[in-house]
Design an enzyme around this catalytic site. Structure first.
Site, PDB file in Angstrom:
ATOM      1  N   SER A 166      20.352 -63.738  23.832  1.00 51.16           N
ATOM      2  CA  SER A 166      20.746 -62.331  23.865  1.00 51.16           C
ATOM      3  C   SER A 166      21.306 -61.799  22.556  1.00 51.16           C
ATOM      4  O   SER A 166      21.264 -60.586  22.324  1.00 51.16           O
ATOM      5  CB  SER A 166      21.764 -62.111  24.983  1.00 51.16           C
TER       6      SER A 166
ATOM      7  N   HIS B 292      16.814 -61.407  29.491  1.00 50.15           N
ATOM      8  CA  HIS B 292      16.207 -60.528  28.486  1.00 50.15           C
ATOM      9  C   HIS B 292      14.720 -60.807  28.302  1.00 50.15           C
ATOM     10  O   HIS B 292      14.110 -60.276  27.368  1.00 50.15           O
ATOM     11  CB  HIS B 292      16.941 -60.675  27.156  1.00 50.15           C
TER      12      HIS B 292
ATOM     13  N   LYS C 123      18.723 -54.867  33.554  1.00 48.70           N
ATOM     14  CA  LYS C 123      18.099 -54.595  32.257  1.00 48.70           C
ATOM     15  C   LYS C 123      16.734 -53.947  32.490  1.00 48.70           C
ATOM     16  O   LYS C 123      16.678 -52.794  32.890  1.00 48.70           O
ATOM     17  CB  LYS C 123      18.044 -55.872  31.441  1.00 48.70           C
TER      18      LYS C 123
END
Length: 645
Positions: A430, A458, A489
């Site tokens: 990240s 991610h 996300k």
């Protein structure tokens, strides 16, 4: 009570005390703490925990100087304490002869062999009965010698066949050694913290904003008077009878950083978070529109009409929330459907949804890995994995980032341990933007009989043609035991999830405390997540557009001379290193109307500060060009890049 150096004539006891402190700070059994185990690679003691240990050791022994954070093993830590106490060899530590040494030998042998006390017969043959070969024996003798401050090299000690005989040989050899005496040490007064008046003196005004409302301010000299050189790391181990004292001291520091306009975290949005966003600039005292490069809304789904409509419709139908855990009135039909859709999207048999991505790591790791097991983790893994390891109580082994040779070394050393092994790594790291070496991890896991879990926080929505994550990116679907992710996300909602075999997922439902004892996501959020998956599958061009944008900005930043490390994702780290310089560049970037993250400790280690730039599919070509120009201009002004670049 602080102890003085005069109370530590017995170095064997010094070693025991250090072990007790480390055990208390890590929750390890003392027998697990071997003298030559590497703090990070073998014991999973990261820099934050080590700072806590060093502070406790300093306080316990009343040391005047702070111990160096460069110590890597218990042996080195004990030696550092001994040096500080001026007792490289304390006065007649072996005055009681073989009996005192025999006691120390038994203690060292337990740590080196993992035997219980009753298994170590004093007259048992070292090699035939106990399996103590010359290598282990050398480590045992070296540990005892360190404890007593005696020479580690003793002629003929390898000829001893029992612990009793070995104690006699060591006593005879060391009786000829004259130990140095030790003088008591006094505790120096703690330095006063930087006062608020000093920290807040001469705050630097904001750098030029696009609308010209700020004045240009020269970058101050790093050694200028009034600069508070502390970082957030300096407040981790502040001791005081009042546990709120650290909050007051940090408050002074924080106000100084804010006065210098270097900390501007958590400013509230007054609009949707798209390629541009209206934010209330708390430092300027007004709302401003920023180019938004701090959002993880990689595919723009958070603002998609279909997603918003699904959230609203489900909330009207099922209410704001369900006010219960999944086992007690908190399961809605939409939760079941979301788990089915996530499992299908990830192409795995089953899925469990947690209240958040952080709680998914805490719950899954602590449920599956126990104190007798081993957790093997990449050095740069997310903090939720680190905390999951702590909660599990398992031995934690850290391998150097994406270093498969080091991972194999760790796995090989633990091959004979009685418990199981779980390797955990981020799919996309990240703060660095690079991708784990999944083929290497999977290959080594098969060789050494370990299980694998990949955190796709991610990577979901970013990697792979469909955006399903790291396993799709490497064409390794079905080769990873567990895939974990967050839905806050690219999936544009809230919550976390784990997909894997059905029997493992069902086990997690009953043994993950963060699932069993926590309320789950509201039905409206679940409906929005289902709609997000629908849009992803119906509009694969969003992933393609995201990668077009990543490539365009990445190329401009590299051409400008920025260090982007090995980023291969939507996260572009502009690595600067120096914390103050990174904050100053962040200030210059914000003043020019671009919002991104300035990352300092504890987000990254000291000396590795950076700006973290997140690219989305919503950014236009004009946004990307303007962003590149802003970064370049800010870097020239602050000295991150030469003015002629």
């Amino acid at each position: 009570m602080t102890e003085t150096g005069a109370e530590h004539s017995d170095l064997a006891r010094l070693h025991e005390q250090v072990v007790e402190i480390v055990a208390e700070r890590t929750l390890y059994d003392e027998s697990y703490l071997l003298p030559d185990s590497h703090f990070e690679a073998d014991l999973g003691i990261d820099s934050v925990i080590l700072e806590s240990i060093l502070a406790a050791v300093k306080e316990h022994f009343g040391l005047r100087d702070r111990l160096s954070g460069q110590v890597t093993t218990l042996r080195e830590l004990v030696a550092a304490v001994a040096a500080e106490l001026e007792q490289g060899a304390a006065g007649a530590a072996w005055a009681d002869g073989p009996d005192a040494i025999l006691t120390a030998l038994l203690s060292a042998a337990q740590r080196q062999t993992q035997y219980r006390p009753e298994q170590l017969g004093l007259d048992a043959h070292l090699e035939r009965d106990l399996g103590i070969d010359s290598v282990i024996l050398t480590s045992v003798v070296a540990e005892v010698a360190q404890s007593f401050g005696a020479p580690e090299t003793v002629p003929g000690f390898g000829e001893a066949t029992t612990l009793r005989e070995l104690a006699d040989r060591l006593s005879a050899a060391w009786s000829q050694h004259t130990p140095r005496t030790m003088a008591p040490r006094t505790v120096a007064p703690r330095p006063e913290p930087v006062q608020a008046a000093q920290a807040e003196a001469s705050p630097a005004p904001d750098l030029p904003a696009p609308d010209g409302d700020a004045q240009r301010q020269p970058v101050p000299d790093a050694a200028a008077d009034g600069w508070d050189g502390r970082s957030m790391k300096d407040f981790v181990e502040q001791r005081d009878p009042d546990i709120f004292a650290k909050a007051r001291t940090f408050g002074t520091y924080l106000r100084g950083r804010e006065a210098d306009q270097l900390y501007w975290y958590g400013m509230p949005l007054h609009s949707r978070c798209e390629n541009r966003a209206v934010i209330f600039d708390e430092l300027a005292g007004r709302k401003r529109e920023f180019l938004m490069f701090a959002s993880n809304n990689y595919l723009g789904l958070a603002n998609h009409p279909r997603v918003i409509e699904a959230v609203c419709d489900a909330t009207r139908a099922y209410g704001a929330t369900h006010t219960g855990s999944r086992f007690i009135g908190g399961t809605n039909m939409l939760h079941k459907e979301l788990e089915r859709r996530l499992a299908a999207f990830k192409q795995r048999p089953a899925c469990i949804v947690y209240p958040g991505g952080y709680s998914a790591n805490l719950g899954a790791i602590s449920a599956l890995v126990k104190s007798y097991d081993t957790l093997v983790v990449d050095k740069l893994n997310h903090m939720s994995i680190v905390d999951g390891a702590k909660l599990s109580g398992a031995g934690r082994r850290i391998y150097q980032h994406n270093d498969m040779a080091d991972l194999e070394r760790v796995l090989k050393r633990g091959a004979d341990s009685p418990g199981g092994t779980l390797i955990v790594a981020d799919g996309v790291f990240s703060m660095h933007g690079d991708i784990c070496d999944l083929p290497g991890i999977v290959g080594l896991a098969k060789t050494y009989g370990a299980r694998v879990m990949i955190d796709d926080a991610h990577a979901t929505g970013v990697l792979g043609a469909r955006g399903s994550g790291t396993t799709e990116h490497f064409n390794l679907k079905g080769e990873v035991d567990l895939e974990l992710g967050t839905m806050s996300k690219a999936l544009a909602g809230m919550g976390g999830f784990v997909v894997g075999d059905e029997e493992v997922v069902e086990y997690l439902r009953f043994y993950s405390n963060s699932y069993v004892f926590a309320a789950n996501i509201p039905a409206g959020v679940a409906a929005g997540l289902i709609a997000s998956i629908d849009v992803m599958e119906a509009e694969p061009e969003r992933v393609k557009r995201l990668w077009t944008n990543i490539g365009a900005l990445r190329e401009r930043l590299l051409e400008a001379g920025f260090d982007l490390e090995n980023s291969e994702s939507a996260i572009l780290p502009i690595r600067i290193g120096d914390e103050r310089l990174a904050m100053e560049m962040g200030r210059a970037v914000r003043a020019r109307g671009l919002y991104c993250q300035t990352v300092v400790f504890p987000g990254v280690p000291l000396g590795d500060a950076r700006l973290r730039v997140s690219v989305t599919c919503e950014h236009t070509p004009e946004d990307l060009e303007l962003a590149a120009d802003i970064f370049l201009d800010a870097a020239r002004e602050t000295g991150v890049l030469r003015a002629d670049r």
